[in-house]
Design a protein around this motif. Structure first.
Motif: not given
Length: 413
Positions: A107-111, A139-141
């Protein structure tokens, strides 16, 4: 929110949503994740297995033998069918659990910026209105528009099929005039699933989960029906053919026995026995057991099989095409040596320590100044780690202009 274009005075960091606002929107609009109606629970797996025609034939044959009083034959068929069901259910349940773990792991994480503070959160916790920081390799969430960008280029092939990256421009804090579709250079819109291949940026989230472009594609894909495997269709035709022949022979034997000998009960039992003798119960037994054993053997080789029928497709493949995408690395770098203009050299010790003399410390601090204040690139992170926390104050110096790597200027300045 104060945003400045590249090459101008550095902007102030926007505050973004507060924690309470983000929590409230997450409660109202749900997680930033696609619907997962296709999750296979234990009862669903068991129901899918029992619907297989091969197992149905075995269980049906066992029931008929039991009704006729042949307990031995009935128990043998039911035991083999039950063993196949247990193996298949256990294997597919293990596969589902492993897939769930892989989904959580990948699962991608976002800043994001919340309350003026940058923090890493799970991609599924991104909400509409969040300020997301984009860097190379991210990856753009979620869908959104670019409020600040510096040489930002994205690979949107997941949505458009075009592998050439497209450039993104910032539209400022006021936002874009209208929404557009994915694809095309010089647009301020970014979409969930796109890969940042160059530059940095700050985007404002406008759509998450099912409301995003990739979410709409997911809803369409969920309406597709999976075609039955070829082996299953062939087995079904074989079973139906033998069943029709057995039924016809059974009726004919019953009629002839009853008309010629007059005992209709004995005629019915003889007809059923003849029909059962013509049913190929060994075929479904062998095929079911072998598919279950194949799934177990593949699992030992760390290959997950969600459905046993997929083994048939793999077995029918004559050519496998693979692509070498690169060496597995940790995506981390460490500075091992520094060299000054006068030729002096400093190397990292065997224990990992790197004592810095006066000249070398200045070189390390200049490396920090040449890096982003909040580093993401592994090389820039290495400079920050080498110089230590005290170098982050930059000796009272502040960032005035930032130039990204460009074909006309082959340096980050």
């Amino acid at each position: 929110m104060s945003i400045a274009p590249p090459g101008q005075d550095a902007p102030l960091t926007p505050a973004g949503l507060t924690d309470s606002e983000a929590t409230e929107r997450l409660r109202k609009e749900g997680f930033n994740a696609l619907p997962r109606d296709g999750r296979r629970t234990l009862p669903r797996i068991l129901a899918d297995v029992l619907r297989e025609p091969m197992l149905a034939l075995l269980l049906g044959a066992g029931g008929v033998y039991m009704a006729l009083g042949d307990l031995k034959e009935a128990l043998v068929l039911v035991a083999f069918a039950g063993l196949s069901v247990v193996i298949t259910v256990v294997q597919e349940t293990r596969t589902e659990r492993a897939l769930e773990a892989l989904r959580d792991l990948t699962s991608p994480r976002a800043l994001v910026i919340r309350g003026g503070v940058r923090r890493r959160i799970a991609g599924r916790e991104v909400v509409r209105g969040d300020l997301v920081v984009l860097n190379e390799g991210d990856r753009v969430p979620a869908d959104g528009w670019v409020a600040e960008g510096q040489g930002l280029q994205l690979d949107e092939s997941l949505l458009t099929g075009e592998s050439v990256p497209v450039g993104k421009v910032a539209c400022g804090p006021s936002g874009p005039g209208a929404q557009a579709r994915p694809g095309g250079d010089g647009l301020p819109f970014v979409y969930a699933g796109a890969l940042v291949v160059r530059g940095t940026g700050l985007c404002v989230v406008t759509a998450t989960g099912p409301s995003s472009e990739i979410g709409r594609i997911g809803r369409v894909l969920s309406t597709l029906e999976t075609e039955a495997p070829r082996l299953q269709l062939q087995t079904r035709r074989l079973v139906l053919g033998f069943a029709a022949a057995g039924l016809a022979a059974s009726l004919l034997a019953t009629l002839l026995y009853g008309l010629l000998r007059g005992g209709w009960l004995e005629a019915a039992l003889a007809g059923i026995a003849l029909g059962m003798s013509m049913l190929p119960e060994e075929f479904p037994l062998v095929l079911t057991i072998f598919l279950a054993m194949g799934a177990m053997r593949m699992s030992r080789a760390r290959v997950l099989t969600r459905r046993a029928a997929a083994i048939e497709t793999l077995g029918a493949a004559t050519t496998l095409c693979t692509d070498k995408t690169g060496t597995l690395t940790e995506n981390r770098m460490r500075i091992e040596a520094l060299r000054l203009a006068d030729g002096r050299l400093a190397r990292r010790g065997e224990g990992g320590d790197f004592p810095l003399a006066a000249g070398f410390r200045e070189l390390a601090e200049l490396g920090v100044l040449a890096s982003a204040p909040e580093p993401v690139d592994p090389m820039e992170v290495a400079f920050h780690q080498l110089a230590g926390p005290q170098a982050r104050h930059n000796g009272g110096r502040s960032l005035v202009r930032h130039y990204l790597l460009d074909p006309l200027l082959l340096a980050m300045t």
